[in-house]
Design a protein around this motif. Sequence first.
Motif, PDB file in Angstrom:
ATOM      1  N   LYS A 100      -0.306  -6.743  63.705  1.00 36.51           N
ATOM      2  CA  LYS A 100      -1.076  -5.751  64.488  1.00 36.51           C
ATOM      3  C   LYS A 100      -0.816  -4.297  64.287  1.00 36.51           C
ATOM      4  O   LYS A 100      -1.449  -3.515  63.870  1.00 36.51           O
ATOM      5  CB  LYS A 100      -0.697  -6.002  66.007  1.00 36.51           C
ATOM      6  N   THR A 101       0.728  -4.060  63.983  1.00 41.14           N
ATOM      7  CA  THR A 101       1.070  -2.636  63.650  1.00 41.14           C
ATOM      8  C   THR A 101       0.737  -2.390  62.345  1.00 41.14           C
ATOM      9  O   THR A 101       0.215  -1.105  62.324  1.00 41.14           O
ATOM     10  CB  THR A 101       2.557  -2.438  63.927  1.00 41.14           C
ATOM     11  N   THR A 102       0.877  -3.155  61.472  1.00 40.43           N
ATOM     12  CA  THR A 102       0.465  -2.763  60.015  1.00 40.43           C
ATOM     13  C   THR A 102      -1.003  -2.767  59.969  1.00 40.43           C
ATOM     14  O   THR A 102      -1.505  -1.591  59.245  1.00 40.43           O
ATOM     15  CB  THR A 102       0.721  -4.133  59.046  1.00 40.43           C
ATOM     16  N   ILE A 103      -1.862  -3.327  60.753  1.00 44.65           N
ATOM     17  CA  ILE A 103      -3.236  -3.244  60.907  1.00 44.65           C
ATOM     18  C   ILE A 103      -3.573  -1.686  61.342  1.00 44.65           C
ATOM     19  O   ILE A 103      -4.399  -0.737  60.848  1.00 44.65           O
ATOM     20  CB  ILE A 103      -3.956  -4.186  61.422  1.00 44.65           C
ATOM     21  N   ALA A 104      -2.916  -1.325  62.529  1.00 41.64           N
ATOM     22  CA  ALA A 104      -3.257  -0.313  63.214  1.00 41.64           C
ATOM     23  C   ALA A 104      -2.900   0.960  62.292  1.00 41.64           C
ATOM     24  O   ALA A 104      -3.680   1.945  62.096  1.00 41.64           O
ATOM     25  CB  ALA A 104      -2.435  -0.187  64.441  1.00 41.64           C
ATOM     26  N   ILE A 105      -1.796   1.013  61.446  1.00 46.52           N
ATOM     27  CA  ILE A 105      -1.569   1.966  60.550  1.00 46.52           C
ATOM     28  C   ILE A 105      -2.512   2.231  59.364  1.00 46.52           C
ATOM     29  O   ILE A 105      -2.958   3.343  59.107  1.00 46.52           O
ATOM     30  CB  ILE A 105      -0.160   1.931  60.125  1.00 46.52           C
ATOM     31  N   ASN A 106      -2.779   1.317  58.749  1.00 46.79           N
ATOM     32  CA  ASN A 106      -3.865   1.096  57.777  1.00 46.79           C
ATOM     33  C   ASN A 106      -5.137   1.740  58.277  1.00 46.79           C
ATOM     34  O   ASN A 106      -5.971   2.252  57.527  1.00 46.79           O
ATOM     35  CB  ASN A 106      -3.784  -0.052  56.720  1.00 46.79           C
ATOM     36  N   MET A 107      -5.475   1.102  59.339  1.00 43.76           N
ATOM     37  CA  MET A 107      -6.845   1.485  59.815  1.00 43.76           C
ATOM     38  C   MET A 107      -7.019   2.840  60.290  1.00 43.76           C
ATOM     39  O   MET A 107      -7.866   3.726  60.022  1.00 43.76           O
ATOM     40  CB  MET A 107      -7.118   0.605  60.984  1.00 43.76           C
ATOM     41  N   ALA A 108      -5.698   3.572  60.742  1.00 44.70           N
ATOM     42  CA  ALA A 108      -5.682   4.916  61.180  1.00 44.70           C
ATOM     43  C   ALA A 108      -6.009   5.778  59.897  1.00 44.70           C
ATOM     44  O   ALA A 108      -6.545   6.744  59.656  1.00 44.70           O
ATOM     45  CB  ALA A 108      -4.406   5.085  61.569  1.00 44.70           C
ATOM     46  N   ILE A 109      -5.276   5.494  58.743  1.00 45.63           N
ATOM     47  CA  ILE A 109      -5.449   6.224  57.531  1.00 45.63           C
ATOM     48  C   ILE A 109      -6.778   5.961  56.905  1.00 45.63           C
ATOM     49  O   ILE A 109      -7.377   6.991  56.423  1.00 45.63           O
ATOM     50  CB  ILE A 109      -4.439   5.741  56.553  1.00 45.63           C
ATOM     51  N   SER A 110      -7.509   4.805  57.199  1.00 43.33           N
ATOM     52  CA  SER A 110      -8.792   4.752  56.647  1.00 43.33           C
ATOM     53  C   SER A 110      -9.756   5.756  57.723  1.00 43.33           C
ATOM     54  O   SER A 110     -10.718   6.118  56.967  1.00 43.33           O
ATOM     55  CB  SER A 110      -9.204   3.149  56.863  1.00 43.33           C
ATOM     56  N   LEU A 111      -9.538   5.653  58.828  1.00 45.14           N
ATOM     57  CA  LEU A 111     -10.439   6.630  59.474  1.00 45.14           C
ATOM     58  C   LEU A 111     -10.268   7.875  59.350  1.00 45.14           C
ATOM     59  O   LEU A 111     -11.147   8.673  59.339  1.00 45.14           O
ATOM     60  CB  LEU A 111     -10.020   6.255  61.151  1.00 45.14           C
ATOM     61  N   ALA A 112      -8.818   8.166  59.105  1.00 42.34           N
ATOM     62  CA  ALA A 112      -8.736   9.668  58.506  1.00 42.34           C
ATOM     63  C   ALA A 112      -9.508  10.016  57.169  1.00 42.34           C
ATOM     64  O   ALA A 112     -10.049  11.157  57.102  1.00 42.34           O
ATOM     65  CB  ALA A 112      -7.124   9.883  58.488  1.00 42.34           C
ATOM     66  N   ALA A 113      -9.453   8.946  56.442  1.00 44.09           N
ATOM     67  CA  ALA A 113     -10.109   9.188  54.873  1.00 44.09           C
ATOM     68  C   ALA A 113     -11.795   9.435  55.298  1.00 44.09           C
ATOM     69  O   ALA A 113     -12.402  10.179  54.467  1.00 44.09           O
ATOM     70  CB  ALA A 113      -9.991   8.004  54.190  1.00 44.09           C
ATOM     71  N   HIS A 114     -12.357   8.880  56.515  1.00 44.08           N
ATOM     72  CA  HIS A 114     -13.597   9.230  56.891  1.00 44.08           C
ATOM     73  C   HIS A 114     -13.850  10.322  57.737  1.00 44.08           C
ATOM     74  O   HIS A 114     -14.745  10.663  58.251  1.00 44.08           O
ATOM     75  CB  HIS A 114     -14.018   7.818  57.607  1.00 44.08           C
ATOM     76  N   GLY A 115     -12.868  11.375  57.614  1.00 42.48           N
ATOM     77  CA  GLY A 115     -12.973  12.672  58.346  1.00 42.48           C
ATOM     78  C   GLY A 115     -12.837  12.524  59.768  1.00 42.48           C
ATOM     79  O   GLY A 115     -12.942  13.453  60.469  1.00 42.48           O
ATOM     80  N   GLN A 116     -12.204  11.320  60.430  1.00 40.89           N
ATOM     81  CA  GLN A 116     -11.661  11.353  61.693  1.00 40.89           C
ATOM     82  C   GLN A 116     -10.192  11.939  61.960  1.00 40.89           C
ATOM     83  O   GLN A 116      -9.504  11.735  61.052  1.00 40.89           O
ATOM     84  CB  GLN A 116     -11.770   9.937  62.342  1.00 40.89           C
ATOM     85  N   ARG A 117     -10.228  12.621  62.767  1.00 44.28           N
ATOM     86  CA  ARG A 117      -8.759  13.134  63.188  1.00 44.28           C
ATOM     87  C   ARG A 117      -8.030  12.053  64.259  1.00 44.28           C
ATOM     88  O   ARG A 117      -8.740  11.757  65.278  1.00 44.28           O
ATOM     89  CB  ARG A 117      -8.605  14.329  63.974  1.00 44.28           C
TER      90      ARG A 117
END
Length: 383
Positions: free
Chosen positions: A122-139
């Motif tokens: 779960k936590t590994t997914i949350a971290i990598n998903m957060a970085i992917s979202l940031a790469a899409h311009g999300q804060r």
Amino acid sequence: MADEITFYLGQPLQIKRPSKTDTITHTSRIIAIMPHVLTFNMPYDSGRMLLWPLGTKLEIVLTTHTGETYGFQSEIIERDLGDIKSYTVIRPNTISRIAPRTLAAGMSRVIAVTSGKGGVGKTTIAINMAISLAAHGQRVVIIDADLGTANVDILLGITAKFNISHLLSGDKNLLDIAVQGPGNITIIPGGSGLQNLTQLKESQFTRLINSLNQLDGLADIILLDTGAGISKDVSNFLLCADEIIVVTTPDPHAITDAYAIIKVIHQHNCQGKQMLIVNRADNEQEATVAANKLSSVIRHYLEREIKYIGYIQEDRVIGRSMKQQYPFILSQPQSIPAKNINSITAELLQLQNTKPAGFSGFLNKMFSLLLEPGKSHSLSASK
């Protein structure tokens, strides 16, 4: 006034200085209401507090509970640089309805990431998903809400000096405890601070709300990395979030435990949008079978739907990234798991919640759940 409206605590504002050189609109919220003045949180821009002098003219846009949009002009007559940094302005003599403005942009999406059992990634997914979202311009901000084994900072090799408990005590402010993570994400270490919400005094809760209100201006998406299982702490986080992502694996025990957590929040009339990710699948077919199995059981016994938003394929790059304490979406961006995460992110962005409650809304719902029966707790405007 051209129109009579009711101001309320937490009301979102868009603020702009009427200047040719300053065209940026900033977000804030009302934190105090007096007969002739309004007080709102000091706005931030890219993590920097906006210090404006007394007498600064402002153009202010606000919305009502019904979604109607109003605008007025005022000026700063007082500023407070203490624990709760704020500006006070004169209440307007004239206020008029204007064309709708997108104030929801100042409200963060609060997405809880959970699982029925530990060890499903779960936590590994949350971290990598957060970085992917940031790469899409999300804060993006991750709040480590696993009160038992908080480990977001550990998985990233980060040493956090402070956490939310320091915010509750008043020793530190939000920007003091925030830690910059890789891939342009921000981490709020949780520790056991959130467990102490039940013991907060009125002044402490006001400070917490006003401090964390800043997140609605600093983040587009707030990911809550909750604990695993069906404890009261976990279910409270889920019941208060706008959206919930449940992580499971194809293992029958993991699927059973995932159903258990969904059943618990269903029994408490959870209103959040529920989504599903299948981790550690051998291939897409295995993930789809697992997702369909869980969705079918939920539909049959709970008469609810859960949105399947993707899977992550089992791969050695994930284990290596955990040992290196560095997210695989950055170390191996062309790997299959990284592509899986990006697909999930794309799906998540298409499922935008049209009316997110923001993090202040999350906290108010949380506190309501924690109250003892018969007790009332309101942030009074009369103070």
